[in-house]
Each structure stands twice: as C-alpha cells, then as structure tokens.
Write a protein that holds these residues in place. Structure first.
Motif, PDB file in Angstrom:
ATOM      1  N   THR A 141       0.805  -1.236   0.000  1.00  0.00           N
ATOM      2  CA  THR A 141       0.000   0.000   0.000  1.00  0.00           C
ATOM      3  C   THR A 141       0.831   1.275   0.000  1.00  0.00           C
ATOM      4  OG1 THR A 141      -0.160  -0.098   2.412  1.00  0.00           O
ATOM      5  CG2 THR A 141      -1.956  -1.106   1.148  1.00  0.00           C
ATOM      6  N   ASP A 142       2.077   1.215   0.411  1.00  0.00           N
ATOM      7  CA  ASP A 142       2.919   2.409   0.448  1.00  0.00           C
ATOM      8  C   ASP A 142       3.198   2.880  -0.980  1.00  0.00           C
ATOM      9  OD1 ASP A 142       4.739   4.422   1.359  1.00  0.00           O
ATOM     10  OD2 ASP A 142       6.399   3.042   0.936  1.00  0.00           O
ATOM     11  N   PRO A 143       2.809   4.113  -1.323  1.00  0.00           N
ATOM     12  CA  PRO A 143       2.976   4.592  -2.704  1.00  0.00           C
ATOM     13  C   PRO A 143       4.432   4.609  -3.190  1.00  0.00           C
ATOM     14  CG  PRO A 143       1.567   6.081  -1.462  1.00  0.00           C
ATOM     15  CD  PRO A 143       2.120   5.083  -0.487  1.00  0.00           C
ATOM     16  N   LYS A 144       5.369   4.990  -2.334  1.00  0.00           N
ATOM     17  CA  LYS A 144       6.780   5.022  -2.743  1.00  0.00           C
ATOM     18  C   LYS A 144       7.291   3.611  -3.027  1.00  0.00           C
ATOM     19  CE  LYS A 144      10.337   7.515  -3.644  1.00  0.00           C
ATOM     20  NZ  LYS A 144      10.314   8.318  -4.866  1.00  0.00           N
ATOM     21  N   ALA A 145       6.939   2.677  -2.153  1.00  0.00           N
ATOM     22  CA  ALA A 145       7.346   1.283  -2.360  1.00  0.00           C
ATOM     23  C   ALA A 145       6.722   0.726  -3.643  1.00  0.00           C
ATOM     24  CB  ALA A 145       6.953   0.430  -1.159  1.00  0.00           C
ATOM     25  N   GLN A 146       5.463   1.055  -3.898  1.00  0.00           N
ATOM     26  CA  GLN A 146       4.818   0.627  -5.139  1.00  0.00           C
ATOM     27  C   GLN A 146       5.569   1.161  -6.350  1.00  0.00           C
ATOM     28  OE1 GLN A 146       0.819   2.130  -4.624  1.00  0.00           O
ATOM     29  NE2 GLN A 146       0.029   0.079  -4.218  1.00  0.00           N
ATOM     30  N   GLU A 147       5.951   2.425  -6.281  1.00  0.00           N
ATOM     31  CA  GLU A 147       6.677   3.055  -7.391  1.00  0.00           C
ATOM     32  C   GLU A 147       8.010   2.355  -7.642  1.00  0.00           C
ATOM     33  OE1 GLU A 147       8.783   7.337  -8.357  1.00  0.00           O
ATOM     34  OE2 GLU A 147       7.172   7.276  -6.888  1.00  0.00           O
ATOM     35  N   TRP A 148       8.746   2.085  -6.578  1.00  0.00           N
ATOM     36  CA  TRP A 148      10.029   1.392  -6.743  1.00  0.00           C
ATOM     37  C   TRP A 148       9.842   0.013  -7.346  1.00  0.00           C
ATOM     38  CZ3 TRP A 148      11.561   2.985  -1.149  1.00  0.00           C
ATOM     39  CH2 TRP A 148      12.179   4.244  -1.162  1.00  0.00           C
ATOM     40  N   LEU A 149       8.866  -0.734  -6.836  1.00  0.00           N
ATOM     41  CA  LEU A 149       8.640  -2.085  -7.335  1.00  0.00           C
ATOM     42  C   LEU A 149       8.211  -2.065  -8.803  1.00  0.00           C
ATOM     43  CD1 LEU A 149       6.836  -3.637  -4.251  1.00  0.00           C
ATOM     44  CD2 LEU A 149       9.171  -4.094  -4.992  1.00  0.00           C
ATOM     45  N   SER A 170      17.987  -3.331  -6.698  1.00  0.00           N
ATOM     46  CA  SER A 170      18.077  -2.334  -5.621  1.00  0.00           C
ATOM     47  C   SER A 170      16.726  -1.671  -5.381  1.00  0.00           C
ATOM     48  CB  SER A 170      19.153  -1.295  -5.940  1.00  0.00           C
ATOM     49  OG  SER A 170      18.841  -0.569  -7.104  1.00  0.00           O
ATOM     50  N   LEU A 171      15.969  -1.405  -6.448  1.00  0.00           N
ATOM     51  CA  LEU A 171      14.633  -0.828  -6.269  1.00  0.00           C
ATOM     52  C   LEU A 171      13.698  -1.804  -5.574  1.00  0.00           C
ATOM     53  CD1 LEU A 171      14.098   1.045  -9.664  1.00  0.00           C
ATOM     54  CD2 LEU A 171      14.624   2.028  -7.421  1.00  0.00           C
ATOM     55  N   TRP A 172      13.759  -3.069  -5.959  1.00  0.00           N
ATOM     56  CA  TRP A 172      12.912  -4.070  -5.311  1.00  0.00           C
ATOM     57  C   TRP A 172      13.263  -4.205  -3.839  1.00  0.00           C
ATOM     58  CZ3 TRP A 172      13.861  -8.045  -9.766  1.00  0.00           C
ATOM     59  CH2 TRP A 172      13.068  -7.694 -10.876  1.00  0.00           C
ATOM     60  N   ALA A 173      14.544  -4.199  -3.551  1.00  0.00           N
ATOM     61  CA  ALA A 173      14.970  -4.319  -2.150  1.00  0.00           C
ATOM     62  C   ALA A 173      14.442  -3.143  -1.328  1.00  0.00           C
ATOM     63  CB  ALA A 173      16.490  -4.400  -2.065  1.00  0.00           C
ATOM     64  N   MET A 174      14.558  -1.930  -1.867  1.00  0.00           N
ATOM     65  CA  MET A 174      14.053  -0.767  -1.139  1.00  0.00           C
ATOM     66  C   MET A 174      12.532  -0.819  -1.010  1.00  0.00           C
ATOM     67  SD  MET A 174      16.494   2.449  -2.213  1.00  0.00           S
ATOM     68  CE  MET A 174      15.747   2.614  -3.807  1.00  0.00           C
ATOM     69  N   GLY A 175      11.865  -1.310  -2.035  1.00  0.00           N
ATOM     70  CA  GLY A 175      10.416  -1.456  -1.981  1.00  0.00           C
ATOM     71  C   GLY A 175       9.967  -2.442  -0.922  1.00  0.00           C
ATOM     72  N   LEU A 176      10.850  -3.376  -0.594  1.00  0.00           N
ATOM     73  CA  LEU A 176      10.544  -4.373   0.446  1.00  0.00           C
ATOM     74  C   LEU A 176      11.074  -3.969   1.816  1.00  0.00           C
ATOM     75  CD1 LEU A 176      11.190  -7.647  -1.583  1.00  0.00           C
ATOM     76  CD2 LEU A 176       8.992  -6.580  -1.033  1.00  0.00           C
ATOM     77  N   GLY A 177      11.640  -2.745   1.915  1.00  0.00           N
ATOM     78  CA  GLY A 177      12.051  -2.236   3.220  1.00  0.00           C
ATOM     79  C   GLY A 177      13.533  -2.107   3.467  1.00  0.00           C
ATOM     80  N   ALA A 178      14.358  -2.397   2.476  1.00  0.00           N
ATOM     81  CA  ALA A 178      15.811  -2.248   2.656  1.00  0.00           C
ATOM     82  C   ALA A 178      16.144  -0.769   2.859  1.00  0.00           C
ATOM     83  CB  ALA A 178      16.554  -2.804   1.448  1.00  0.00           C
ATOM     84  N   PRO A 179      17.286  -0.478   3.450  1.00  0.00           N
ATOM     85  CA  PRO A 179      17.655   0.919   3.672  1.00  0.00           C
ATOM     86  C   PRO A 179      17.784   1.698   2.361  1.00  0.00           C
ATOM     87  CG  PRO A 179      19.313  -0.577   4.603  1.00  0.00           C
ATOM     88  CD  PRO A 179      18.286  -1.412   3.928  1.00  0.00           C
ATOM     89  N   ARG A 180      17.458   2.976   2.417  1.00  0.00           N
ATOM     90  CA  ARG A 180      17.458   3.814   1.222  1.00  0.00           C
ATOM     91  C   ARG A 180      18.849   4.040   0.650  1.00  0.00           C
ATOM     92  NH1 ARG A 180      12.696   8.200   0.968  1.00  0.00           N
ATOM     93  NH2 ARG A 180      11.023   6.727   1.391  1.00  0.00           N
ATOM     94  N   TRP A 181      19.909   3.865   1.437  1.00  0.00           N
ATOM     95  CA  TRP A 181      21.254   4.043   0.897  1.00  0.00           C
ATOM     96  C   TRP A 181      21.513   3.058  -0.241  1.00  0.00           C
ATOM     97  CZ3 TRP A 181      24.254  -0.165   0.763  1.00  0.00           C
ATOM     98  CH2 TRP A 181      24.067  -1.153   1.733  1.00  0.00           C
ATOM     99  N   LEU A 182      20.724   1.983  -0.275  1.00  0.00           N
ATOM    100  CA  LEU A 182      20.870   1.008  -1.352  1.00  0.00           C
ATOM    101  C   LEU A 182      20.569   1.641  -2.715  1.00  0.00           C
ATOM    102  CD1 LEU A 182      21.637  -1.979  -1.458  1.00  0.00           C
ATOM    103  CD2 LEU A 182      19.219  -2.522  -1.418  1.00  0.00           C
ATOM    104  N   GLY A 183      19.814   2.744  -2.688  1.00  0.00           N
ATOM    105  CA  GLY A 183      19.522   3.455  -3.930  1.00  0.00           C
ATOM    106  C   GLY A 183      20.767   4.004  -4.616  1.00  0.00           C
ATOM    107  N   ALA A 184      21.876   4.083  -3.908  1.00  0.00           N
ATOM    108  CA  ALA A 184      23.129   4.530  -4.523  1.00  0.00           C
ATOM    109  C   ALA A 184      23.629   3.520  -5.565  1.00  0.00           C
ATOM    110  CB  ALA A 184      24.191   4.756  -3.454  1.00  0.00           C
ATOM    111  N   ILE A 185      23.166   2.295  -5.483  1.00  0.00           N
ATOM    112  CA  ILE A 185      23.562   1.245  -6.428  1.00  0.00           C
ATOM    113  C   ILE A 185      22.750   1.341  -7.719  1.00  0.00           C
ATOM    114  CG2 ILE A 185      23.541  -1.275  -6.775  1.00  0.00           C
ATOM    115  CD1 ILE A 185      24.096  -1.509  -3.755  1.00  0.00           C
ATOM    116  N   THR A 186      21.551   1.877  -7.627  1.00  0.00           N
ATOM    117  CA  THR A 186      20.630   1.900  -8.762  1.00  0.00           C
ATOM    118  C   THR A 186      21.247   2.506 -10.024  1.00  0.00           C
ATOM    119  OG1 THR A 186      18.826   2.050  -7.158  1.00  0.00           O
ATOM    120  CG2 THR A 186      18.268   2.491  -9.445  1.00  0.00           C
ATOM    121  N   PRO A 187      21.933   3.652  -9.949  1.00  0.00           N
ATOM    122  CA  PRO A 187      22.518   4.218 -11.175  1.00  0.00           C
ATOM    123  C   PRO A 187      23.560   3.319 -11.838  1.00  0.00           C
ATOM    124  CG  PRO A 187      22.444   5.881  -9.446  1.00  0.00           C
ATOM    125  CD  PRO A 187      22.085   4.567  -8.814  1.00  0.00           C
ATOM    126  N   LEU A 188      24.228   2.490 -11.057  1.00  0.00           N
ATOM    127  CA  LEU A 188      25.186   1.552 -11.665  1.00  0.00           C
ATOM    128  C   LEU A 188      24.458   0.569 -12.568  1.00  0.00           C
ATOM    129  CD1 LEU A 188      27.455   0.854  -8.557  1.00  0.00           C
ATOM    130  CD2 LEU A 188      27.869   2.435 -10.467  1.00  0.00           C
TER     131      LEU A 188
END
Length: 114
Positions: A27-35, A77-95
């Motif tokens: 239900t979290d909109p940000k998590a939905q967007e990442w997933l 990395s987006l899926w992990a953050m969508g499931l609750g992983a720390p947001r610093w993981l988003g630093a991997i996404t651009p790679l």
C-alpha cells in the motif's frame, strides 16, 4: 544464447512477480513506485536479452550479461528498497542504469562475426 536464456527467464519471472506485488500486495505509494519501476525496466531488458541472442557478433554477445547486470543492480536495488531495505541502497541503482546503457551501446556497435 547459452546460459543467458535461463537467467533471463528467471528475471522475467521476478519482474512479473514484483509488478504484481506492487499492484496488489503493498500500500505504500513510494514502495509501489520502486517495485513497478524495477519491474518495468527489468522486463524490458529481459526481452532485450532474448533479442540480443538472435544476433551474432562481439557486441551482441556482450549485451546479455550487461543487461542482466543492470537487472540485478537497477531493478534489484529498487525491489529491495520497496521491500524495506535501507534507502542508501539506492546509490547502487545508477550503476544498474549504466549497465543497461552499456548493453545498448554494445548492441549499437555490434558487428556480425565474419
């Protein structure tokens, strides 16, 4: 196409699963967007792996592992953050995005084997 076929098929399975979970299980909109974003980009690049497998040449053979690395880094990395992983993981996404781009560049400059 070798081993990339199976890996891409598993990637497609994950993309459908995470996309469905985003639509129906969270239900979290940000998590939905990442997933959803991870699923969309991942699925496009899974299909690109299958298309690249139809070409021959050096660039075409480099594209599938680059696309799949992008799937792991970008979508993963987006899926992990969508499931609750720390947001610093988003630093991997651009790679992962760079890996996707490198795969497309490899296809653009591929030459058939002679």
């Amino acid at each position: 196409m070798g081993p990339w076929f199976r890996v891409a098929a598993v990637g497609g399975l994950l993309c459908v699963g995470f996309g469905a979970f985003a639509a129906h299980g969270i239900t979290d909109p940000k998590a939905q967007e990442w997933l959803k974003t991870g699923a969309l980009y991942g699925f496009v690049h899974v299909l690109a792996v299958f298309a690249a497998g139809q070409r021959s040449g050096r660039g075409a053979s480099l594209a599938p592992p680059l696309f799949l690395a992008g799937l792991v880094l970008f979508s993963g990395s987006l899926w992990a953050m969508g499931l609750g992983a720390p947001r610093w993981l988003g630093a991997i996404t651009p790679l992962g995005g760079l890996a996707f781009m490198a795969g497309w560049a490899a296809l653009a400059w591929s030459r058939p084997r002679s």
